[in-house]
Write a protein that holds these residues in place. Structure first.
Motif, PDB file in Angstrom:
ATOM      1  N   TRP A  74       0.828  -1.209   0.000  1.00 57.81           N
ATOM      2  CA  TRP A  74       0.000   0.000   0.000  1.00 57.81           C
ATOM      3  C   TRP A  74       0.860   1.255   0.000  1.00 57.81           C
ATOM      4  CZ3 TRP A  74      -4.783  -1.406  -0.934  1.00 57.81           C
ATOM      5  CH2 TRP A  74      -5.207  -2.664  -0.499  1.00 57.81           C
ATOM      6  N   PHE A 129      -1.513   6.005   1.016  1.00 53.53           N
ATOM      7  CA  PHE A 129      -1.465   5.120   2.188  1.00 53.53           C
ATOM      8  C   PHE A 129      -0.253   5.382   3.072  1.00 53.53           C
ATOM      9  CE2 PHE A 129      -3.753   2.965  -1.250  1.00 53.53           C
ATOM     10  CZ  PHE A 129      -4.976   2.810  -0.640  1.00 53.53           C
ATOM     11  N   THR A 154      -3.812  -1.044   6.156  1.00 49.96           N
ATOM     12  CA  THR A 154      -2.879  -0.780   5.061  1.00 49.96           C
ATOM     13  C   THR A 154      -1.481  -0.411   5.565  1.00 49.96           C
ATOM     14  OG1 THR A 154      -3.731   1.480   4.964  1.00 49.96           O
ATOM     15  CG2 THR A 154      -4.626  -0.097   3.382  1.00 49.96           C
ATOM     16  N   LEU A 160     -12.010  -0.424   1.735  1.00 47.39           N
ATOM     17  CA  LEU A 160     -11.072   0.252   2.631  1.00 47.39           C
ATOM     18  C   LEU A 160     -11.714   1.500   3.227  1.00 47.39           C
ATOM     19  CD1 LEU A 160      -9.174  -1.616   0.990  1.00 47.39           C
ATOM     20  CD2 LEU A 160      -7.511   0.231   0.958  1.00 47.39           C
TER      21      LEU A 160
END
Ligand code: GLA
Length: 415
Positions: A346, A362, A392, A410
């Motif tokens: 990520w 991220f 993440t 997410l």
């Protein structure tokens, strides 16, 4: 004075072209269509049974509402006296009214099919020259959805033909979803938003993952071919005007993994979710796919943004769909027949999208991860961490089964 006149002519221009009933499809329409499984072998009993099973299977509760009869519902000729369309008297011995009434009584909606040309693709009476009369007839039958095809249209201008029918529906006065089906031949995404609520982007789907079915003079397309064909028109889709990737083939001959991949991708692409299987004979696995509320929530997200292809690496395609409230969905699709490892870091990935004007970084924000299907095998390294919630903060390592997806939602962790 000049300014006022320009404003008036602009308003008139808007009226002339803003034909459709607005606001009927603020999220992609969900329902069932007869064509993929039954072709022209349809009748009143089938419709009523499908309506029953749409309720019993939990599909209605999951959001499906339209039952659409495709080609083959009509008699071969119009009524010689009135010129009206006639439902096939053998298939619909009591006419369409009781069938529509039954579907409505279940809290569902009813749709029909016709064609802009002189005949439908299967050779039944087309609408050309009867647009206003047919629209009035549909309104009198209390239909809620019209799929409008493109056979036998030689010499007709698509934009005009669809605008005329859209206007005819508006004049007839009953709010009806207008579904354009000209296979993407005339780039409808460029002009159809004021006219219809959804437009087909391809020729017909075929119930395979990645094959092409050659019928001689035309082809039908496996799931991945339709996805690949139209990954560059996402900026034209949005609330009330959707790219239609065709009726689904879930539960109609593909493997469970392939069905899951197909359904997940239709959710990601914000495509209408129109089932095409026999709802009366569904395996539990099929019901579980078609009614997965979290996958459906990704499709029905109110931002209405179609996913973009972030990366193609080895045999895994990574798709990203920005969602409301700063959330996002990610779908890793394994095109290979065999299980493949996924290793996605990520923090090395900044997901930026000019269409939705979103950026997910991220390295700055941590997101919790929900695995929608709960599939994909985690590697031992990750299992051994035994964290409470995956997030993440570190790479995700999974094995994705062949012709399958891992679909994730997410959510930003609020500090
Ligand atoms: C065309 C359409 C299909 C179906 C058939 C019916 O091929 O693309 O979705 O409606 O016609 O004849």
């Amino acid at each position: 004075m000049r300014i006022i006149l320009s404003l008036i002519s602009f308003a008139l221009f808007q009226c002339a072209f803003a034909q459709k009933f607005e606001g009927l499809a603020m999220t992609p329409p969900m329902g069932w269509n007869s064509w993929n499984t039954f072709a022209t072998n349809i009748n009143a009993k089938l419709v009523m049974e499908i309506a029953d099973d749409m309720v019993k299977s939990g599909m209605k509760d999951a959001g499906y509402s339209y039952i659409v009869l495709d080609d083959g519902w009509m008699a071969k000729e119009r009524d010689p006296k009135t010129g009206n369309l006639v439902p096939d008297p053998e298939k619909f011995p009591d006419g369409l009214e009781p069938v529509v009434e039954y579907v409505h009584s279940k809290g569902l909606k009813f749709g029909l099919y016709n064609c802009a040309g002189t005949k439908t693709c299967a050779g039944y009476p087309g609408t050309r020259g009867y647009e206003y009369q047919d629209a009035r007839w549909y309104a009198s039958m209390r239909i809620d959805y019209l799929k409008y095809d493109w056979c036998y249209t030689e010499g007709i201008n698509a934009k005009e033909a669809y605008a005329t029918m859209s206007n005819a529906i508006k004049v007839a006065g009953r709010p009806i979803i207008f579904s354009l089906c000209e296979w993407g031949s005339n780039d409808p995404w460029e002009w159809a938003a004021p006219v219809g609520h959804l437009w087909r982007v391809s020729g017909d789907i075929y119930n395979c993952f990645d094959c092409i079915k050659n019928w001689g003079s035309w082809n039908s397309w496996g799931v991945t071919h339709i996805i690949d064909l139209r990954k560059n028109i996402r900026q034209f889709a949005g609330p009330d005007h959707w790219n239609d990737f065709d009726m689904m083939e879930v539960g109609h001959g593909m493997s469970n993994n392939e069905d899951r991949a197909h359904f997940s991708m239709w959710c990601m692409l914000a495509s209408p979710l129109i089932a095409g299987n026999d709802l009366r004979e569904m395996k539990q696995e099929t019901i579980d796919i078609l009614t997965n509320k979290e996958a459906i929530a990704i499709n029905q997200d109110k931002l209405g943004v179609q996913a973009y292809l972030y990366q193609q690496k080895d045999s895994i395609d990574t798709w990203v769909k920005p969602l409301a409230n700063g959330e996002l969905a990610i779908c890793f699709m394994n095109r290979s027949k065999t299980e493949q490892p996924l290793n996605f870091d990520w923090k090395m990935s900044i997901l930026s999208d000019t269409v939705s004007k979103t950026t997910y970084d991220f390295s700055k924000i941590n997101y919790t991860i929900k695995n929608i299907w709960g599939n994909g095998t985690m590697t031992m390294a990750q299992k051994s961490k035994q964290r409470k919630l995956p997030d993440t903060s570190e790479p995700i390592r999974l094995n994705i089964p062949g012709h399958d997806v891992v679909l994730l939602r997410l959510k930003p962790v609020v500090q």
